[in-house]
Scaffold this motif. Structure first.
Motif, mmCIF file in Angstrom:
data_model
loop_
_atom_site.group_PDB
_atom_site.id
_atom_site.type_symbol
_atom_site.label_atom_id
_atom_site.label_comp_id
_atom_site.label_asym_id
_atom_site.label_seq_id
_atom_site.Cartn_x
_atom_site.Cartn_y
_atom_site.Cartn_z
ATOM 1 N N LEU A 230 1.646 4.343 1.584
ATOM 2 C CA LEU A 230 1.309 4.748 2.951
ATOM 3 C C LEU A 230 0.916 6.202 3.085
ATOM 4 O O LEU A 230 0.454 6.631 4.121
ATOM 5 N N GLN B 76 -12.372 7.768 9.150
ATOM 6 C CA GLN B 76 -12.757 8.562 7.974
ATOM 7 C C GLN B 76 -14.231 8.962 8.032
ATOM 8 O O GLN B 76 -14.581 10.104 7.727
ATOM 9 N N SER C 107 -4.251 -6.388 9.760
ATOM 10 C CA SER C 107 -4.502 -5.300 8.811
ATOM 11 C C SER C 107 -5.992 -5.057 8.602
ATOM 12 O O SER C 107 -6.407 -3.922 8.391
ATOM 13 N N ALA D 36 -7.840 -1.624 9.249
ATOM 14 C CA ALA D 36 -8.676 -1.038 8.201
ATOM 15 C C ALA D 36 -10.029 -0.592 8.761
ATOM 16 O O ALA D 36 -10.552 0.446 8.378
ATOM 17 N N VAL E 181 -9.460 2.644 10.475
ATOM 18 C CA VAL E 181 -9.266 3.726 9.504
ATOM 19 C C VAL E 181 -10.605 4.147 8.902
ATOM 20 O O VAL E 181 -10.897 5.329 8.778
ATOM 21 N N GLU E 182 -11.435 3.151 8.600
ATOM 22 C CA GLU E 182 -12.722 3.472 7.992
ATOM 23 C C GLU E 182 -13.597 4.279 8.958
ATOM 24 O O GLU E 182 -14.197 5.281 8.585
ATOM 25 N N LEU F 233 -3.069 -3.187 3.348
ATOM 26 C CA LEU F 233 -1.990 -2.980 4.298
ATOM 27 C C LEU F 233 -1.127 -4.219 4.517
ATOM 28 O O LEU F 233 0.035 -4.124 4.870
ATOM 29 N N LEU G 204 0.369 4.656 11.023
ATOM 30 C CA LEU G 204 -0.907 5.284 11.341
ATOM 31 C C LEU G 204 -0.906 5.863 12.751
ATOM 32 O O LEU G 204 -1.862 6.493 13.165
ATOM 33 N N VAL H 182 -4.368 7.572 3.275
ATOM 34 C CA VAL H 182 -5.054 6.990 4.415
ATOM 35 C C VAL H 182 -6.344 6.360 3.937
ATOM 36 O O VAL H 182 -7.286 7.032 3.583
ATOM 37 N N ARG H 183 -6.378 5.041 3.874
ATOM 38 C CA ARG H 183 -7.620 4.367 3.492
ATOM 39 C C ARG H 183 -7.551 2.928 3.989
ATOM 40 O O ARG H 183 -6.462 2.392 4.220
ATOM 41 N N PRO H 184 -8.699 2.326 4.159
ATOM 42 C CA PRO H 184 -8.652 0.952 4.651
ATOM 43 C C PRO H 184 -8.143 0.029 3.557
ATOM 44 O O PRO H 184 -8.285 0.302 2.375
ATOM 45 N N GLY H 185 -7.588 -1.096 3.980
ATOM 46 C CA GLY H 185 -7.220 -2.137 3.016
ATOM 47 C C GLY H 185 -5.844 -2.008 2.429
ATOM 48 O O GLY H 185 -5.221 -0.965 2.454
ATOM 49 N N ARG I 156 0.829 -1.201 0.000
ATOM 50 C CA ARG I 156 0.000 0.000 0.000
ATOM 51 C C ARG I 156 0.868 1.257 0.000
ATOM 52 O O ARG I 156 1.921 1.289 0.620
#
Lengths: 596, 110
Positions: free
Chosen positions: A552, B65, B54, B58, B61-62, A560, B92, A555-558, A550
């Protein structure tokens, strides 16, 4: 102005009057325009072209002389850049605000003056200087859109009744337009060429600078450094120099200012360091000598901050001098505590003997199995992902977090934490680490003990259905296998995470998330001081190029998982699977043994 | 893995316990998004998280957001060493607001 106007407009010329003695036809006009336009646009040497163009047009119209003026001095004057006729006035400057030529430039309109004595705008000063007698004039501006860059004038019609015609003016104006475009193009090209040359020189300088930095050290060498320039050239530097007796000189420096000046001073200082280090006894003496040399020639108020040191790998001791630089940090691995080695002396290159009668003082420290970090403010003042400044506490946290990585990877991880991919830094960043390996270090393993030697080879094989609800079981197995080979807690956690993430990828991607789609076979193999984990699935082969780490900065899900695996493993690659196996993913990580 | 949601001063404290992995993270994600429907302030207590992968990161992070879009406050508190290791590897740790304790997360903002 009223008088001037009277002589200017074309309507003042009896347009109906037949063309004088000239025998030029419209076809001739077109031929000349076409020819000269071609010449203007084909050449980049506009001065030569202008010269021959003036000659041709003067002869064609049947006039005595011609000259081409270009605006100079921020538009205040007109300079003659080419001329044809009995008197050479190349280089002559006239006002761009007054006179018949000035008027053409200001109004961007051509004009015809049949008798200069009748034109109030005509200035006789040039004639007085050259002895030439101007009787009549034809002037056309060199206009490009709304801009005007100069004018062309034709002087004294000789043919026929000696009077210029409206046709002559139209012809001159047409040619002037083509000439203006050609000159403008020439100037733009010149500018681009100059910029390209400058860029090329800057790239050459950057290349030379990179060559001044030491080559990456081998894994078991005790000193490693990294330099990331903010622009193509850097004001930061570091150097590593091994003496025949095994002791190692090192330095990290930062030149005040940025860009080319800073880069040149950097090059000079680093050469001085290399050259003078060979004969210096200790860093204090060395920095004194560098200071004196820099003061001989340095000017413009630039100076250099530097930490210079001499490390003895046999004893783990460092002798240090600090000339106004960011204090280096000593990191004690056993207590995980930092101590800052403060600045002792003023920066280099400001004044002779500025460090006092005894010169730059030295500090001797025992690394005691720990590490010494020397860096520039490009690290502490760098912006982090969160937007704030990293600061000294942030730098300490990064050093602590990555303490167990190999030195090379560690420097990349630390600098990578403040350098966003694809973005440049605000300031150059340089980071150097000195490691005392006399007691063995965290990132390497002490020689295996007698009982752990017996565990070489396959430790464990596990076959599990590829399902999310088996991940916890897999992690437990990895933890036990790691404990079995004596790995420390940090190593165990990281390896467990890597295997977990790799299994997730098999479940989600190789088997497409289908329940009971197949099994995962995991092998734990010890090879000396390294552990290998083989993960096999029985799905369709995947295309490794489609599995990406990813970015870095986003910033977003998934996405990683692969990043996490690569961050903690020395190697993580797909290898050719044996027959009957879909994919074989291999993780390699050097062991870190738990020392009681 | 288990979770517990309690309300303190109008904020939702979501305490996660155990392992947040591919098996359990869908539930975590759902709980966090549901909490964001009801509360303007969410504090995720990670003190008892032994492991987070992960997919768990995630979910965080979601939720982070979504909270930003809604103008809600989202923070992590009392992050366990294991969770911190993963967050910092993912870089992060500088993105999330991280408080040393739930109490600190609920203290009036300076």
């Amino acid at each position: 102005m009223a008088q001037a106007k009277a002589s200017k407009p074309l309507s003042a010329v009896p347009a109906s009057s037949p063309k004088p003695s000239s025998e030029n036809t419209m076809q001739d006009h077109l031929w000349l325009i076409a020819e000269m336009t071609r010449e203007f646009t084909a050449s980049h040497d506009y001065k030569t072209i202008a010269q021959s163009a003036l000659e041709r047009i003067t002869k064609y119209i049947g006039a005595e002389a011609a000259s081409l003026f270009l605006l100079a001095d921020a538009g205040d004057t007109l300079a003659c850049s080419a001329c044809y006729g009995p008197v050479d006035i190349t280089g002559l400057r006239i006002s761009a605000k007054t006179g018949v030529v000035g008027r053409a430039v200001q109004t961007r309109e051509g004009s015809m003056v049949r008798d200069v004595s009748q034109d109030a705008d005509f200035g006789a000063a040039v004639d007085a200087k050259t002895g030439f007698k101007t009787r009549s004039l034809l002037v056309a501006p060199l206009a490009i859109g709304q801009d005007c860059i100069g004018a062309i004038e034709i002087i004294n019609r000789l043919d026929g009744d000696g009077l210029f015609t409206a046709d002559d003016l139209v012809l001159l104006e047409t040619l002037a337009r083509a000439a203006a475009l050609a000159i403008n193009n020439f100037r733009l090209t010149e500018k681009i060429v100059a910029q390209e040359r400058q860029q090329h020189e800057l790239e050459l300088a950057a290349e030379i600078q990179r060559d001044l930095l030491p080559q990456p050290s081998s894994r078991d060498f005790p000193i490693h450094g990294i330099n990331i320039p903010a622009r193509s050239v850097s004001g930061d530097f570091f150097d590593i120099l091994t003496l025949p007796d095994g002791r190692i000189w090192f330095n990290v420096g930062d030149v005040s200012g940025k860009g080319m000046n800073a880069a040149l001073l950097m090059a000079k200082t680093s050469s001085l360091f290399r050259c003078l280090a060979k004969s210096a006894e200790h860093p204090g003496q060395l920095l004194n000598a560098i200071n004196s040399e820099l003061c001989e020639t340095n000017s413009r108020g630039m100076f250099v901050t530097m930490v210079g040191g001499l490390f003895n790998p046999a004893t783990g001791r460092v002798v240090l001098t600090n000339a106004g630089h960011e204090p280096p940090l000593h990191f004690d691995l056993r207590t995980e505590r930092f101590s800052a080695i403060p600045a002792d002396g003023p920066p280099l290159g400001i004044a002779h003997g500025i460090a006092g009668p005894d010169g730059y003082p030295v500090t001797e420290i025992d690394l005691a199995g720990g590490m010494l970090y020397v860096f520039t403010d490009g690290l502490t003042e760098a912006t982090t992902f969160g937007g704030g400044m990293l600061g000294i506490d942030g730098a300490r946290a990064l050093i602590r977090d990555h303490a167990e990585e190999s030195p090379d990877l560690r420097l990349k991880s630390i600098s990578g934490a403040v350098k966003l991919p694809g973005q440049s830094l605000r300031d150059d960043l340089t980071l150097l680490v000195v490691e005392d390996m006399t007691m063995g270090r965290a990132s390497s393993m002490p020689p295996p003990s007698a009982d752990s030697m017996t565990t070489d080879g396959e430790i464990l094989r596990l076959r599990v259905p590829a399902r999310p609800d088996r991940l916890k079981l897999i992690r437990a197995a990895v933890e036990h296998a790691a404990r079995f080979v004596g790995a420390n807690e940090a190593w165990t956690f990281d390896m467990t995470m890597a295997v977990d993430e790799a299994c997730q990828n098999i479940i989600r991607h190789a088997y497409g998330g289908r329940p009971d789609a197949g099994d995962i076979v995991i092998d734990f193999i010890r090879r000396g001081d390294t552990m290998e984990v083989h993960l096999m699935d029985f799905a369709e082969p995947v295309d490794p190029s489609k599995i990406k780490s990813r970015d870095l900065s986003e910033v977003r899900p998934g996405g990683l998982g692969v990043h996490l695996i690569k961050s903690v493993c020395d190697e993580a690659t797909f290898v050719t699977p044996p027959p009957g196996v879909g994919n074989l993913f291999k993780l390699t990580k050097r062991l870190q043994i738990n020392i009681k | 893995m288990s979770y517990e949601i309690r309300e303190v001063d109008g904020a939702a404290i979501v305490a996660l316990t155990g392992d947040v992995d591919l098996q359990t993270s869908p539930a975590v994600r759902q709980k966090l998004l549901e909490s964001l429907e009801k509360y303007k302030r969410i504090v995720v207590d990670l003190s008892a998280v032994h492991y987070i992968d992960s997919s768990g990161v995630a979910s965080l992070v979601e939720a982070f957001q979504v909270s930003r879009k809604k103008g809600a406050l989202f923070s992590l508190a009392s992050v366990s060493a294991a969770a911190m290791r993963v967050l910092s590897l993912a870089r992060l740790d500088k993105v999330f607001t991280i408080h040393p304790s739930v109490e600190a997360a609920l203290a009036p903002q300076g």
